[in-house]
Design an enzyme around this catalytic site. Structure first.
Site, PDB file in Angstrom:
ATOM      1  N   GLU A 254      -7.118   0.463  -4.699  1.00  0.00           N
ATOM      2  CA  GLU A 254      -7.162   0.388  -3.235  1.00  0.00           C
ATOM      3  C   GLU A 254      -8.501  -0.157  -2.718  1.00  0.00           C
ATOM      4  O   GLU A 254      -8.511  -1.031  -1.845  1.00  0.00           O
ATOM      5  CB  GLU A 254      -6.852   1.771  -2.626  1.00  0.00           C
ATOM      6  CG  GLU A 254      -5.367   2.115  -2.759  1.00  0.00           C
ATOM      7  CD  GLU A 254      -5.050   3.586  -2.546  1.00  0.00           C
ATOM      8  OE1 GLU A 254      -5.948   4.335  -2.110  1.00  0.00           O
ATOM      9  OE2 GLU A 254      -3.911   3.984  -2.828  1.00  0.00           O
TER      10      GLU A 254
ATOM     11  N   ASP B  25       0.878  -1.167   0.000  1.00  0.00           N
ATOM     12  CA  ASP B  25       0.000   0.000   0.000  1.00  0.00           C
ATOM     13  C   ASP B  25       0.912   1.213   0.000  1.00  0.00           C
ATOM     14  O   ASP B  25       1.525   1.536   1.013  1.00  0.00           O
ATOM     15  CB  ASP B  25      -0.892  -0.029   1.254  1.00  0.00           C
ATOM     16  CG  ASP B  25      -1.688   1.272   1.451  1.00  0.00           C
ATOM     17  OD1 ASP B  25      -2.268   1.433   2.540  1.00  0.00           O
ATOM     18  OD2 ASP B  25      -1.704   2.105   0.536  1.00  0.00           O
TER      19      ASP B  25
ATOM     20  N   LYS C  82       2.759  11.427  -3.598  1.00  0.00           N
ATOM     21  CA  LYS C  82       1.792  10.661  -4.386  1.00  0.00           C
ATOM     22  C   LYS C  82       0.837  11.576  -5.154  1.00  0.00           C
ATOM     23  O   LYS C  82       0.366  11.227  -6.226  1.00  0.00           O
ATOM     24  CB  LYS C  82       1.005   9.749  -3.444  1.00  0.00           C
ATOM     25  CG  LYS C  82       0.041   8.809  -4.123  1.00  0.00           C
ATOM     26  CD  LYS C  82      -0.521   7.840  -3.108  1.00  0.00           C
ATOM     27  CE  LYS C  82      -1.638   6.988  -3.680  1.00  0.00           C
ATOM     28  NZ  LYS C  82      -2.130   6.026  -2.677  1.00  0.00           N
TER      29      LYS C  82
ATOM     30  N   ASP D 161     -12.822   5.765   2.035  1.00  0.00           N
ATOM     31  CA  ASP D 161     -11.409   5.821   2.436  1.00  0.00           C
ATOM     32  C   ASP D 161     -11.010   7.245   2.819  1.00  0.00           C
ATOM     33  O   ASP D 161     -10.858   8.101   1.949  1.00  0.00           O
ATOM     34  CB  ASP D 161     -10.545   5.297   1.274  1.00  0.00           C
ATOM     35  CG  ASP D 161      -9.050   5.273   1.608  1.00  0.00           C
ATOM     36  OD1 ASP D 161      -8.628   5.867   2.627  1.00  0.00           O
ATOM     37  OD2 ASP D 161      -8.300   4.651   0.835  1.00  0.00           O
TER      38      ASP D 161
HETATM   39  P1  ADP Z   1      -3.007   7.518   3.606  1.00  0.00           P
HETATM   40  O1  ADP Z   1      -3.908   6.493   3.017  1.00  0.00           O
HETATM   41  O2  ADP Z   1      -3.259   8.904   3.108  1.00  0.00           O
HETATM   42  O3  ADP Z   1      -1.561   7.144   3.523  1.00  0.00           O
HETATM   43  P2  ADP Z   1      -3.668   6.644   6.331  1.00  0.00           P
HETATM   44  O4  ADP Z   1      -4.750   5.711   5.999  1.00  0.00           O
HETATM   45  O5  ADP Z   1      -2.409   6.064   6.821  1.00  0.00           O
HETATM   46  O6  ADP Z   1      -3.372   7.675   5.155  1.00  0.00           O
HETATM   47  O7  ADP Z   1      -4.258   7.666   7.425  1.00  0.00           O
HETATM   48  C1  ADP Z   1      -3.468   8.606   8.063  1.00  0.00           C
HETATM   49  C2  ADP Z   1      -4.354   9.528   8.871  1.00  0.00           C
HETATM   50  O8  ADP Z   1      -5.053   8.761   9.857  1.00  0.00           O
HETATM   51  C3  ADP Z   1      -3.610  10.610   9.606  1.00  0.00           C
HETATM   52  O9  ADP Z   1      -4.244  11.858   9.402  1.00  0.00           O
HETATM   53  C4  ADP Z   1      -3.742  10.196  11.057  1.00  0.00           C
HETATM   54  O10 ADP Z   1      -3.758  11.323  11.925  1.00  0.00           O
HETATM   55  C5  ADP Z   1      -5.066   9.505  11.047  1.00  0.00           C
HETATM   56  N1  ADP Z   1      -5.261   8.612  12.206  1.00  0.00           N
HETATM   57  C6  ADP Z   1      -4.507   7.549  12.572  1.00  0.00           C
HETATM   58  N2  ADP Z   1      -4.967   6.993  13.714  1.00  0.00           N
HETATM   59  C7  ADP Z   1      -6.045   7.738  14.089  1.00  0.00           C
HETATM   60  C8  ADP Z   1      -6.971   7.694  15.195  1.00  0.00           C
HETATM   61  N3  ADP Z   1      -6.863   6.762  16.148  1.00  0.00           N
HETATM   62  N4  ADP Z   1      -7.953   8.615  15.257  1.00  0.00           N
HETATM   63  C9  ADP Z   1      -8.062   9.563  14.308  1.00  0.00           C
HETATM   64  N5  ADP Z   1      -7.238   9.662  13.254  1.00  0.00           N
HETATM   65  C10 ADP Z   1      -6.237   8.761  13.125  1.00  0.00           C
HETATM   66 MG    MG Z   2      -4.505   4.875   2.102  1.00  0.00          MG
END
Ligand code: ADP
Ligand code: MG
Length: 658
Positions: free
Chosen positions: A219, A57, A119, A242
């Site tokens: 995804e 991912d 990205k 998502d």
């Molecule tokens: P991407 O797909 O863009 O790479 P992710 O799916 O990894 O992103 O999500 C990252 C986001 O999730 C960040 O903004 C982070 O602050 C948020 N996040 C992670 N854990 C929590 C949580 N427990 N509560 C709220 N937001 C969260």
């Molecule tokens: Mg993602």
């Protein structure tokens, strides 16, 4: 030897080499362990093939790599849930790059050479991306053939593909370290809305990193696969919502089983996708920080203060997942400040952002010409869907329970691994195991490990050992189950933790906590902790051989030999510290009672010796490697000898009173 810290209270002291039975040989393990081993059986584990296909991912905010074992997919790398690598790359002046957590930490200090969210630029022209320029700390420039590129300083211009390649290289290294074999092939996921140029750019990034992208998968499709959706042999319509760090997208897709599709394979057909490439958890963090700034008298904030507030805002937001109110400390230029956030405030700040995502959902549903009633399942993906208000709003919008069983920030990687297993073609042979490949134990206070079952013990197996508390009145104990050959918990693989609560308050060292390990025929480990006096119990089940290959086992063993001497020294310093802290406490208590009866010169000498030991305890608490074990040992011994008089005086005093 003692157990690790519980959030509320401190850990446990092993009676084996603790005070209650000081002098009991530390390596008398065999006494307990061998006697309990029973006849051998054959649990199963799997080994990856020579040329595995992993699932990746490649996220805007975070990236992960996973592999599908016989027992199911698992995110690879360190930590309980596998490694999550921030998609951040710092290009140092000398030409080398750092990736992930390190680069993310450096971002505030080195904005000009640190790239995040690359990205967003993948496969786009400089002209198309001009509108995003503001969101980047590095100037966007025109690269070869008009493509978007980044000026990372020192005359170096990098393409988004090269940035992504650095992240992929890191993931590849994580996968190779975890699987113990070379990794050259991967299934990589991209957003459903990525066009051909963006998909091709992703393939190119993989090639630069030495990876053949055998499939590019959407995804949302990967998320559905992770849930095993598409195996019911009937057509289904699903929505994947998502919400990540900086992007939101919603996808409506139909899954048509191969028989109906007539394609020889299940067909995941995207009906519609909508979203917002500038909406995500980062916006929530910024909104929280802004509220704090608005409510605060100190307005004159610099760039650095603002970054610190946003970082603290994210911490508070994440903490609210398991609390109604969070308090965080922020290191501002003017000094540390505390800020608080309640669940109600968070919900209020999120409301407009959540509303925008629901607008996009409505758009996608309209484009797909479908209604909520026709949707079979709704799957939540992305770290920000951990927000309770998001879950509730989505469930309300689609009028059905949402799928949240899997970790939302891991589900895409897990699904990519499932797709990789499908591409690789079927199942692999099982490796039969009849012994425990690596030792099993629990963490003790100070970060050492107490091994209960030694490697190569036949299964099924059982062992138990007595532990106790390290603090007076301690009522909770955390049991951290570990696997590995090294002496320190941080170098071993964490298999899980659980808490034993409700121990009646007693002085340190008095409660009797019996920890037992049982491994059944299938290699499933059950760990149980029981406090004798109160009968309070807690337990956990884990699969200790989960995902370990023979090569990995060999590597861990090799490392344990290489590091044995240094580890033992650190272990010794930790033990010295734990025992010295208890000694200091007792000497202090005795001294307080009988100080006036003692010769002042003796008291001064004793206090000097105590200070000597206390200094070393404090240094060892900061970093056990910074302390010379032999010196520490000598200081502690001197105190042991010197303190006899104060203990004798205290005992005499007690006798006189009774
Ligand atoms: P991407 O797909 O863009 O790479 P992710 O799916 O990894 O992103 O999500 C990252 C986001 O999730 C960040 O903004 C982070 O602050 C948020 N996040 C992670 N854990 C929590 C949580 N427990 N509560 C709220 N937001 C969260
Ligand atoms: Mg993602």
């Amino acid at each position: 030897m003692t157990l690790p810290e519980h959030p509320a209270q401190c850990g446990v002291l092993s009676l084996r080499d603790g005070l209650a039975s000081r002098g009991f040989p530390r390596n008398g393990d065999s006494l307990y362990h061998r006697g309990f081993a029973m006849t051998a059986a054959a649990p199963m584990t799997t080994m990856p093939p020579a040329d595995p296909i992993v699932g990746i991912d490649l996220g805007t905010t975070n990236s992960l790599v996973a592999y599908c074992f016989e027992s199911g997919p698992r995110v690879l790398g360190g930590g309980a849930g596998g490694a999550m690598v921030p998609s951040v790359v710092r290009f140092h002046a000398d030409g080398h790059a750092t990736v992930g957590d390190a680069a993310r930490r450096d971002r505030a200090a080195h904005p000009r050479e640190t790239v995040a969210s690359a990205k967003r630029l993948m496969g786009r022209s400089a002209r198309e991306t001009a509108e995003f320029a503001r969101g980047f700390s590095v100037p966007l420039v025109e690269g070869p053939r008009g493509i978007a590129a980044l000026d990372v300083g020192g005359g170096r211009v990098v393409t988004p593909q090269e940035v992504a390649a650095e992240v992929l290289r890191e993931l590849r290294a994580i996968a190779e370290a975890d699987l113990g074999v070379a990794v050259r092939r991967a299934v990589i996921t991209v957003p459903a809305y990525f066009d051909d140029a963006q998909r091709q750019a992703t393939r190119d990034a993989a090639r630069i990193a030495g990876i053949d992208a055998v499939r590019i998968v959407n995804e949302p499709t990967a998320a559905a696969l992770a849930y095993g959706i598409g195996q019911t042999r009937r057509a289904e319509r699903i929505v994947v919502y998502d919400l990540g760090g900086g992007t939101f997208d919603v996808t409506v897709l139909d899954i048509v089983p191969s028989e109906q599709a007539g394609t020889g394979a299940d067909c995941f057909q995207v009906l519609a996708t909508a979203g917002d490439t500038a909406l995500g958890g980062d916006d929530v963090d910024r909104a929280i920080a802004q509220r704090w700034i608005d409510s605060d008298a100190t307005r004159a904030l610099g760039e650095h203060d603002r970054a610190a507030l946003i970082e603290a805002a994210e911490r508070a937001k994440v903490a609210l997942a398991s609390a109604d109110r969070a308090e965080v400390s922020v290191a501002l230029a003017a000094g540390a400040r505390m800020h608080a956030l309640t669940r109600a405030e968070l919900d209020e700040l999120c409301a407009p952002l959540v509303a925008r995502t629901l607008d996009a959902c409505a758009r996608a549903m309209r484009d797909a010409q479908t209604t909520a009633g026709e949707i079979d399942r709704v799957v939540l993906v992305g770290g920000s869907t951990r927000l309770a208000c998001v879950r509730a709003a989505v469930a309300r919008f689609f009028a059905k329970d949402v799928y949240t069983a899997l970790d939302p920030d891991r589900v895409v990687a897990l699904g990519a691994a499932v797709q990789a297993a499908i591409v690789a073609g079927g199942r692999r042979d099982l490796l039969l195991l009849d012994v425990i490949p690596l030792s099993l134990g629990i963490e003790t206070v100070g970060g050492a490990i107490a091994k209960l079952i030694m490697r190569n013990s036949p299964v099924p197996a059982r062992a138990h050992e007595h532990f106790s508390t390290s603090k007076d009145g301690q009522t909770n104990v955390r049991i951290h189950v570990l696997q590995g050959e090294r002496e320190l918990a941080e170098h071993c693989r964490s298999l899980g933790t659980f808490d034993l609560r409700g121990i009646p308050p007693m002085p340190a060292g008095i409660p009797q906590i019996d920890v037992s390990f049982t491994i059944d025929q299938n290699g499933v480990l059950s760990v149980k902790a029981r406090e004798k006096r109160s009968g309070t119990e807690a337990s956990i089940q884990v699969v200790p051989s989960y995902g370990l290959t023979q090569d990995e086992v060999d590597r861990i063993e090799r490392e344990s030999v290489e590091h044995a001497r240094a580890d033992m020294t650190v272990h010794r310093v930790i033990d010295l510290r734990v025992h010295s802290e208890l000694d200091l406490k007792w000497i202090g208590e005795a001294l307080a009672r009988v100080r006036t009866r003692l010769d002042p010169a003796y008291v001064a000498e004793l206090e000097r010796a105590m200070a000597e030991v206390r200094t070393r305890c404090e240094a060892a608490a900061r970093d056990p490697r910074s302390v010379v074990a032999d010196d520490f040992h000598r200081a502690k011994q001197a105190l042991d000898v010197l303190s006899m008089r104060v203990h004798e005086a205290a005992i005499a005093e007690t006798l006189r009173r009774e």
